[in-house]
Design a protein around this motif. Sequence first.
Motif, short mmCIF file in Angstrom:
data_model
loop_
_atom_site.label_atom_id
_atom_site.label_comp_id
_atom_site.label_asym_id
_atom_site.label_seq_id
_atom_site.Cartn_x
_atom_site.Cartn_y
_atom_site.Cartn_z
N LEU A 1 -7.04 -3.74 -1.78
CA LEU A 1 -6.43 -3.49 -0.47
C LEU A 1 -5.02 -2.90 -0.53
O LEU A 1 -4.51 -2.43 0.49
CB LEU A 1 -6.40 -4.79 0.34
N PRO B 1 0.85 -1.16 0.00
CA PRO B 1 0.00 0.00 0.00
C PRO B 1 0.88 1.20 0.00
O PRO B 1 2.00 1.15 0.40
CB PRO B 1 -0.75 -0.12 1.31
N HIS C 1 -3.49 -0.26 -1.48
CA HIS C 1 -3.20 1.11 -1.07
C HIS C 1 -3.91 1.50 0.22
O HIS C 1 -4.07 2.69 0.51
CB HIS C 1 -3.59 2.08 -2.19
N THR C 2 -4.33 0.53 0.98
CA THR C 2 -5.04 0.79 2.23
C THR C 2 -4.20 0.28 3.40
O THR C 2 -3.27 -0.51 3.21
CB THR C 2 -6.41 0.09 2.24
N PRO C 3 -4.53 0.67 4.62
CA PRO C 3 -3.82 0.15 5.79
C PRO C 3 -3.91 -1.37 5.93
O PRO C 3 -3.08 -1.99 6.58
CB PRO C 3 -4.51 0.85 6.97
#
Length: 360
Positions: free
Chosen positions: A193, A20, A195-197
């Motif tokens: 997902l 991410p 580029h997300t935490p």
Amino acid sequence: MNGRHTRGPAPTDAGHHGLPGGSGRAPWHATGTDAAGGTGAGAATGTDTGARTDKGPASDRPCGASGPSRPRRLRAWAELLRLPALFTVPGDTLAGAAAAGTRPGPRTLLAIGSSLCLYEAGMALNDWADREEDARDRPHRPLPSGRVRPAAALTAACALTGAGLALAARAGRPALAVAAPLAATVWAYDLALKHTPAGPVAMAAARGLDLLLGAAATSGRTRAALPSAALLGSHTLTVTTVSRRETQGGSVLGPLAALAGSAALTRLLTRRPGPDETGPGAALRTALGAGYAATVARPYLHAVLNPSPPLTQRAVGGGIRATIPLQAALSARSGAPVTALTVAALAPLGRIHARKVNIT
């Protein structure tokens, strides 16, 4: 099934499977500079052989040919699928079989084939999902350079996913029960997902599931392999977290946390053996654990002292290279020295092939 991540301008991106905050390349681990070690001139400058498009000088193409030659097409696919990174995959399945307390057999081979297919599906899917970003930041990649069509990459991802699930089904229902969520995790990571935490957690889960696939296929059970899967997943999580800043640098926290996590993992791998863990097996486990520590400690420490993009990328590369000795140490820890040595032998093979094909 080591991932690549963040990517910046090609000149400063020595390469990794990002995560991410970037574009993770491999679904099971952030891969950086090169899974077998070193950045290489091509990776560091963005001018490797992959940087040339199919519309180069006429002398580069067969006389009368309007498209790339067969060798160049094969090389483009080798770059897209990052074939040298495959050497980090079989160790997951073998470590899972060892953790289950069962010798590898025909079903284990089917599980290895399944995990290889799912890993490569993630590679192709990742580049397809990142094709617009790559066109801007890494135009030398196979898709933006026109050497591989996006439709072909997506078709390959679908076909490889189907092949991976089919091989898992041949290995038995327990294997398929693990391979299905593994495939779902790979697709979810690449498409949603990354580029997300949740990206690093998804990549860690995929690598852990891959180890459990080996246990399920070989023995039909996964419970005994959960501790090994957790350890492998924790290593993947730290490497992936570091890779989020591989092109920007500037963060000490990531490499510092990775260094601390690797130290704790090394302690678990090399702890003093109990009364039933003496002899060559214990010595092998300690040696492999020390090899793991030696592979990650120096690049992580350098990134802590100077979190520049090149040193952060080297830290990710060290983490990728450490996957194989970690798999071997986990196998030895499970009382399977032959399996451990087999896995360890994959490391030099990966280094040799990574000199031929840039995996970033």
